[in-house]
Write a protein that holds these residues in place. Structure first.
Motif, PDB file in Angstrom:
ATOM      1  N   PHE A 219       0.843  -1.193   0.000  1.00 14.55           N
ATOM      2  CA  PHE A 219       0.000   0.000   0.000  1.00 14.55           C
ATOM      3  C   PHE A 219       0.881   1.247   0.000  1.00 14.55           C
ATOM      4  O   PHE A 219       1.810   1.363   0.778  1.00 14.55           O
ATOM      5  CB  PHE A 219      -0.911   0.010   1.235  1.00 14.55           C
ATOM      6  CG  PHE A 219      -1.797   1.214   1.311  1.00 14.55           C
ATOM      7  CD1 PHE A 219      -2.912   1.335   0.502  1.00 14.55           C
ATOM      8  CD2 PHE A 219      -1.506   2.248   2.178  1.00 14.55           C
ATOM      9  CE1 PHE A 219      -3.716   2.443   0.560  1.00 14.55           C
ATOM     10  CE2 PHE A 219      -2.304   3.368   2.252  1.00 14.55           C
ATOM     11  CZ  PHE A 219      -3.424   3.464   1.439  1.00 14.55           C
ATOM     12  N   GLY A 220       0.610   2.168  -0.903  1.00 13.76           N
ATOM     13  CA  GLY A 220       1.376   3.402  -1.004  1.00 13.76           C
ATOM     14  C   GLY A 220       2.521   3.338  -1.990  1.00 13.76           C
ATOM     15  O   GLY A 220       3.137   4.362  -2.283  1.00 13.76           O
ATOM     16  N   ASP A 221       2.866   2.155  -2.493  1.00 10.07           N
ATOM     17  CA  ASP A 221       3.963   2.019  -3.456  1.00 10.07           C
ATOM     18  C   ASP A 221       3.561   2.429  -4.871  1.00 10.07           C
ATOM     19  O   ASP A 221       4.427   2.651  -5.708  1.00 10.07           O
ATOM     20  CB  ASP A 221       4.459   0.568  -3.501  1.00 10.07           C
ATOM     21  CG  ASP A 221       5.219   0.182  -2.247  1.00 10.07           C
ATOM     22  OD1 ASP A 221       5.594   1.093  -1.474  1.00 10.07           O
ATOM     23  OD2 ASP A 221       5.427  -1.032  -2.036  1.00 10.07           O
ATOM     24  N   TYR A 222       2.286   2.489  -5.141  1.00 11.76           N
ATOM     25  CA  TYR A 222       1.816   2.772  -6.497  1.00 11.76           C
ATOM     26  C   TYR A 222       0.574   3.646  -6.417  1.00 11.76           C
ATOM     27  O   TYR A 222      -0.085   3.732  -5.373  1.00 11.76           O
ATOM     28  CB  TYR A 222       1.506   1.473  -7.251  1.00 11.76           C
ATOM     29  CG  TYR A 222       0.364   0.682  -6.673  1.00 11.76           C
ATOM     30  CD1 TYR A 222      -0.919   0.763  -7.212  1.00 11.76           C
ATOM     31  CD2 TYR A 222       0.549  -0.148  -5.574  1.00 11.76           C
ATOM     32  CE1 TYR A 222      -1.966   0.041  -6.667  1.00 11.76           C
ATOM     33  CE2 TYR A 222      -0.482  -0.864  -5.035  1.00 11.76           C
ATOM     34  CZ  TYR A 222      -1.751  -0.773  -5.582  1.00 11.76           C
ATOM     35  OH  TYR A 222      -2.797  -1.475  -5.046  1.00 11.76           O
ATOM     36  N   TYR A 223       0.271   4.292  -7.532  1.00 10.66           N
ATOM     37  CA  TYR A 223      -0.940   5.118  -7.601  1.00 10.66           C
ATOM     38  C   TYR A 223      -1.975   4.407  -8.463  1.00 10.66           C
ATOM     39  O   TYR A 223      -1.672   3.928  -9.547  1.00 10.66           O
ATOM     40  CB  TYR A 223      -0.642   6.485  -8.210  1.00 10.66           C
ATOM     41  CG  TYR A 223      -1.909   7.275  -8.493  1.00 10.66           C
ATOM     42  CD1 TYR A 223      -2.611   7.874  -7.458  1.00 10.66           C
ATOM     43  CD2 TYR A 223      -2.410   7.378  -9.780  1.00 10.66           C
ATOM     44  CE1 TYR A 223      -3.780   8.573  -7.705  1.00 10.66           C
ATOM     45  CE2 TYR A 223      -3.585   8.072 -10.031  1.00 10.66           C
ATOM     46  CZ  TYR A 223      -4.258   8.661  -8.993  1.00 10.66           C
ATOM     47  OH  TYR A 223      -5.421   9.346  -9.245  1.00 10.66           O
ATOM     48  N   PHE A 224      -3.182   4.331  -7.959  1.00  8.82           N
ATOM     49  CA  PHE A 224      -4.305   3.797  -8.721  1.00  8.82           C
ATOM     50  C   PHE A 224      -5.485   4.722  -8.464  1.00  8.82           C
ATOM     51  O   PHE A 224      -5.784   5.023  -7.305  1.00  8.82           O
ATOM     52  CB  PHE A 224      -4.623   2.366  -8.262  1.00  8.82           C
ATOM     53  CG  PHE A 224      -5.361   1.563  -9.284  1.00  8.82           C
ATOM     54  CD1 PHE A 224      -4.672   0.885 -10.271  1.00  8.82           C
ATOM     55  CD2 PHE A 224      -6.737   1.492  -9.267  1.00  8.82           C
ATOM     56  CE1 PHE A 224      -5.337   0.144 -11.223  1.00  8.82           C
ATOM     57  CE2 PHE A 224      -7.411   0.761 -10.208  1.00  8.82           C
ATOM     58  CZ  PHE A 224      -6.718   0.083 -11.200  1.00  8.82           C
ATOM     59  N   PRO A 225      -6.140   5.218  -9.510  1.00 10.87           N
ATOM     60  CA  PRO A 225      -7.242   6.164  -9.283  1.00 10.87           C
ATOM     61  C   PRO A 225      -8.353   5.538  -8.436  1.00 10.87           C
ATOM     62  O   PRO A 225      -8.641   4.350  -8.558  1.00 10.87           O
ATOM     63  CB  PRO A 225      -7.760   6.487 -10.689  1.00 10.87           C
ATOM     64  CG  PRO A 225      -6.859   5.821 -11.645  1.00 10.87           C
ATOM     65  CD  PRO A 225      -5.927   4.931 -10.916  1.00 10.87           C
ATOM     66  N   ASP A 226      -8.944   6.360  -7.595  1.00  6.39           N
ATOM     67  CA  ASP A 226     -10.014   5.901  -6.721  1.00  6.39           C
ATOM     68  C   ASP A 226     -11.312   5.807  -7.524  1.00  6.39           C
ATOM     69  O   ASP A 226     -11.828   6.809  -8.015  1.00  6.39           O
ATOM     70  CB  ASP A 226     -10.182   6.870  -5.550  1.00  6.39           C
ATOM     71  CG  ASP A 226     -11.223   6.397  -4.561  1.00  6.39           C
ATOM     72  OD1 ASP A 226     -11.575   5.201  -4.589  1.00  6.39           O
ATOM     73  OD2 ASP A 226     -11.672   7.236  -3.746  1.00  6.39           O
ATOM     74  N   ILE A 227     -11.837   4.607  -7.655  1.00  9.07           N
ATOM     75  CA  ILE A 227     -13.072   4.413  -8.410  1.00  9.07           C
ATOM     76  C   ILE A 227     -14.279   4.903  -7.612  1.00  9.07           C
ATOM     77  O   ILE A 227     -15.313   5.241  -8.174  1.00  9.07           O
ATOM     78  CB  ILE A 227     -13.221   2.922  -8.821  1.00  9.07           C
ATOM     79  CG1 ILE A 227     -14.275   2.747  -9.912  1.00  9.07           C
ATOM     80  CG2 ILE A 227     -13.546   2.059  -7.640  1.00  9.07           C
ATOM     81  CD1 ILE A 227     -13.899   3.323 -11.217  1.00  9.07           C
ATOM     82  N   ARG A 228     -14.130   4.976  -6.299  1.00 10.31           N
ATOM     83  CA  ARG A 228     -15.220   5.451  -5.438  1.00 10.31           C
ATOM     84  C   ARG A 228     -15.117   6.963  -5.248  1.00 10.31           C
ATOM     85  O   ARG A 228     -14.993   7.462  -4.136  1.00 10.31           O
ATOM     86  CB  ARG A 228     -15.167   4.761  -4.088  1.00 10.31           C
ATOM     87  CG  ARG A 228     -15.448   3.288  -4.142  1.00 10.31           C
ATOM     88  CD  ARG A 228     -15.305   2.674  -2.768  1.00 10.31           C
ATOM     89  NE  ARG A 228     -15.507   1.260  -2.799  1.00 10.31           N
ATOM     90  CZ  ARG A 228     -16.628   0.661  -2.447  1.00 10.31           C
ATOM     91  NH1 ARG A 228     -17.649   1.377  -2.055  1.00 10.31           N
ATOM     92  NH2 ARG A 228     -16.733  -0.646  -2.512  1.00 10.31           N
ATOM     93  N   SER A 229     -15.148   7.669  -6.357  1.00  9.48           N
ATOM     94  CA  SER A 229     -15.041   9.122  -6.327  1.00  9.48           C
ATOM     95  C   SER A 229     -15.979   9.703  -7.378  1.00  9.48           C
ATOM     96  O   SER A 229     -16.591   8.968  -8.157  1.00  9.48           O
ATOM     97  CB  SER A 229     -13.601   9.550  -6.623  1.00  9.48           C
ATOM     98  OG  SER A 229     -13.256   9.185  -7.946  1.00  9.48           O
ATOM     99  N   LEU A 230     -16.061  11.010  -7.406  1.00 11.49           N
ATOM    100  CA  LEU A 230     -16.901  11.665  -8.400  1.00 11.49           C
ATOM    101  C   LEU A 230     -16.371  11.416  -9.806  1.00 11.49           C
ATOM    102  O   LEU A 230     -17.152  11.177 -10.745  1.00 11.49           O
ATOM    103  CB  LEU A 230     -16.957  13.174  -8.114  1.00 11.49           C
ATOM    104  CG  LEU A 230     -17.985  13.978  -8.883  1.00 11.49           C
ATOM    105  CD1 LEU A 230     -19.384  13.448  -8.651  1.00 11.49           C
ATOM    106  CD2 LEU A 230     -17.910  15.435  -8.487  1.00 11.49           C
TER     107      LEU A 230
END
Length: 197
Positions: free
Chosen positions: A114-125
């Motif tokens: 966790f925190g090693d990579y970026y993945f867009p948050d699907i639970r967002s606007l």
């Protein structure tokens, strides 16, 4: 008399909307009403713009271009309408969230934490806008495709003889002729977006 009985629940709700107890509206305005309204406007605009762009571009390419698989794409582009929006939202949210199969597989393959990579948050606007756009663009596609197919070839031929390239011909001739259909599809998308939200 029957119509009055059927309309009674709606009239009661309207009475509570227009004549509420003062404390309820003050509480809503001070806590959540502003964010609900801004989220609704942002979601509606982003979905309307996205579906209009995707639906119109796909319709133009399918109608005016010849490429392998075009006949398949004509009908395959309608498939998102076969599944309700909320089902696709649940499925993709589960698939793309942190504990979902995609991110779990990526972490297993690359040894990420966790925190090693970026993945867009699907639970967002933004995630909601993307999912709703990908489900509802066929409304615009279907109407724009029908409009492009109904356009006279003569008008496009005149554009070619006047030296218009494909992009300028689309922009100056085909798009203005299809504008009512595209706006109609966009309006359907807006109503469906507000219904889903």
């Amino acid at each position: 008399m029957i119509a009055l009985l059927v309309a009674l629940p709606v009239l009661v709700i309207l009475a509570h909307v227009f004549f509420p107890s003062g404390e309820v509206w003050r509480h809503l305005v001070s806590t959540v009403l502003g964010s609900y309204l801004s989220n609704t406007v942002i979601l509606s605009l982003s979905v309307a713009i996205g579906t209009t762009l995707i639906g119109t571009a796909c319709a133009w390419l399918v109608v005016m271009c010849r490429f392998p698989g075009r006949r398949l794409f004509e009908w395959a582009l309608l498939l998102p309408l076969a599944v309700p929006t909320y089902v696709i939202a649940y499925a993709y949210t589960d698939f793309l969230q942190f504990a979902g199969p995609l991110q779990s597989t990526l972490r297993d393959w690359f040894g990420w934490e966790f925190g090693d990579y970026y993945f867009p948050d699907i639970r967002s606007l933004g995630g909601a806008s993307l999912l709703i756009t990908m489900v509802l663009y066929p409304y615009v596609y279907l109407l724009a495709r029908a409009s492009f197919m109904e356009q006279s070839v003569s008008a496009l031929d005149v554009g070619r003889t006047l030296g218009l390239g494909p992009w300028r011909m689309f922009k100056r001739i085909a798009l203005p002729l299809s504008r009512p259909a595209i706006i109609g599809g966009g309006t359907l998308v807006l109503m469906e977006t507000l219904n889903e939200f």
